[in-house]
Design an enzyme around this catalytic site. Structure first.
Site, PDB file in Angstrom:
ATOM      1  N   ASP A  34       0.823  -1.208   0.000  1.00  0.00           N
ATOM      2  CA  ASP A  34       0.000   0.000   0.000  1.00  0.00           C
ATOM      3  C   ASP A  34       0.858   1.260   0.000  1.00  0.00           C
ATOM      4  O   ASP A  34       2.019   1.252   0.427  1.00  0.00           O
ATOM      5  CB  ASP A  34      -0.886   0.042   1.252  1.00  0.00           C
ATOM      6  CG  ASP A  34      -2.056  -0.915   1.185  1.00  0.00           C
ATOM      7  OD1 ASP A  34      -2.077  -1.771   0.286  1.00  0.00           O
ATOM      8  OD2 ASP A  34      -2.940  -0.815   2.056  1.00  0.00           O
ATOM      9  N   HIS A  71      -5.894   2.721  -4.432  1.00  0.00           N
ATOM     10  CA  HIS A  71      -5.858   3.097  -3.009  1.00  0.00           C
ATOM     11  C   HIS A  71      -6.278   4.562  -2.830  1.00  0.00           C
ATOM     12  O   HIS A  71      -5.789   5.238  -1.932  1.00  0.00           O
ATOM     13  CB  HIS A  71      -4.457   2.857  -2.461  1.00  0.00           C
ATOM     14  CG  HIS A  71      -4.401   2.639  -0.968  1.00  0.00           C
ATOM     15  ND1 HIS A  71      -5.372   1.967  -0.259  1.00  0.00           N
ATOM     16  CD2 HIS A  71      -3.468   3.007  -0.048  1.00  0.00           C
ATOM     17  CE1 HIS A  71      -5.037   1.923   1.022  1.00  0.00           C
ATOM     18  NE2 HIS A  71      -3.899   2.557   1.175  1.00  0.00           N
ATOM     19  N   HIS A  76      -5.382   9.307  -0.320  1.00  0.00           N
ATOM     20  CA  HIS A  76      -5.317   8.547   0.934  1.00  0.00           C
ATOM     21  C   HIS A  76      -5.798   9.419   2.103  1.00  0.00           C
ATOM     22  O   HIS A  76      -5.177   9.497   3.163  1.00  0.00           O
ATOM     23  CB  HIS A  76      -3.898   8.043   1.200  1.00  0.00           C
ATOM     24  CG  HIS A  76      -3.820   6.925   2.208  1.00  0.00           C
ATOM     25  ND1 HIS A  76      -3.998   7.108   3.559  1.00  0.00           N
ATOM     26  CD2 HIS A  76      -3.583   5.605   2.049  1.00  0.00           C
ATOM     27  CE1 HIS A  76      -3.860   5.946   4.191  1.00  0.00           C
ATOM     28  NE2 HIS A  76      -3.604   5.014   3.287  1.00  0.00           N
ATOM     29  N   HIS A 119       3.763  -2.045   3.186  1.00  0.00           N
ATOM     30  CA  HIS A 119       3.698  -0.671   2.673  1.00  0.00           C
ATOM     31  C   HIS A 119       4.983  -0.350   1.928  1.00  0.00           C
ATOM     32  O   HIS A 119       6.067  -0.363   2.540  1.00  0.00           O
ATOM     33  CB  HIS A 119       3.480   0.318   3.822  1.00  0.00           C
ATOM     34  CG  HIS A 119       2.177   0.123   4.542  1.00  0.00           C
ATOM     35  ND1 HIS A 119       2.002  -0.877   5.490  1.00  0.00           N
ATOM     36  CD2 HIS A 119       0.985   0.768   4.430  1.00  0.00           C
ATOM     37  CE1 HIS A 119       0.750  -0.823   5.941  1.00  0.00           C
ATOM     38  NE2 HIS A 119       0.119   0.160   5.314  1.00  0.00           N
TER      39      HIS A 119
END
Length: 244
Positions: free
Chosen positions: A42, A93, A97, A187
């Protein structure tokens, strides 16, 4: 509230097909076959950490799924193309964010659409996987994603790599016992993801797949047959994942 959300998530996972809500892959594994897990990343792409991950995955012949933030993808378009060119999968995503509790359903869905358009422009391919920031969704946001024919892709293994030192990451890995169908959250805007990948790919009992390998097993089988990594089945029936 956290316990309620976990109960709701478990209930939804039990009744919804994986094409709508994916929290883990198929749990069944033959005794003589590798354990299949999905490495997901991510918050990238990152100009330093993402290339390092791609190098490690390439050396191991492993594939992963990268859930990219649109505004970062726009800044590093060549990295987005590289992810796809090297056989990995892209996921959505959102564009910024933003904090879920401060983001309306309208804004959330607009950000998903904006990131989806960018991925199409950069790669020529569509993106049908969305991972909401922090995995947080309201019913309205989820319904909006499903109307866009998006799969909500969550996870079931979270080492919280962004909070760890390299030593702490290695310690966590010593205690991790992979099970078929695990979706591991990492991540790629933090260096500890590379520590995790470097050690996990040394485990030759594991096979690393993308999320779509589980969602579309017939397409996966065709790709593997074309690549010569899978033999043509004696019957015309190909493996099909269970509904949940």
């Amino acid at each position: 509230m956290s316990q309620f959300r976990q109960l709701l998530k478990s209930a939804l996972t039990a009744v919804l097909p994986r094409s709508l809500l994916l929290t883990h892959g198929p749990r069944c594994s033959m005794a003589d076959t590798p354990v299949e897990i999905a490495l997901t990343f991510d918050d990238g792409p990152h100009p330093e950490h993402t290339p390092r991950l791609l190098e490690l995955l390439a050396e191991a012949g492993a594939r992963g799924t990268f859930f990219v933030v649109g505004e970062r993808a726009e800044q590093h378009p060549n990295l987005i193309r590289r992810v796809v060119d090297e056989g990995h999968e892209l996921g959505n995503h959102t564009w910024t964010h933003s904090e879920p509790s401060q983001t309306s359903a309208v804004r959330f869905l607009e950000e998903v659409a904006q990131t989806r358009r960018l991925i199409q422009d950069l790669t020529g391919g569509d993106c049908r996987l969305t991972r909401p920031p922090k995995g947080a969704l309201t019913i309205t946001k989820a319904w909006g994603l499903w109307r866009l024919r998006q799969t909500v892709a969550l996870w079931n293994v979270d080492p919280k790599d962004f909070t760890m030192s390299a030593a702490a990451m290695s310690h966590w890995l010593c205690g991790y016992r992979p099970h078929s169908g695990d979706i591991v959250l990492l991540h790629d805007n933090h260096p500890q993801a590379a520590v995790a990948v470097e050690q996990l790919v040394e485990n030759h009992t594991l096979r690393f797949v993308t999320l779509s390998d589980w969602l579309h097993p017939m397409q996966r089988a065709s790709r593997e047959i074309a690549a010569g990594t899978r033999s043509v089945p004696a019957t015309t029936e190909l493996e099909v994942a269970d509904a949940h």
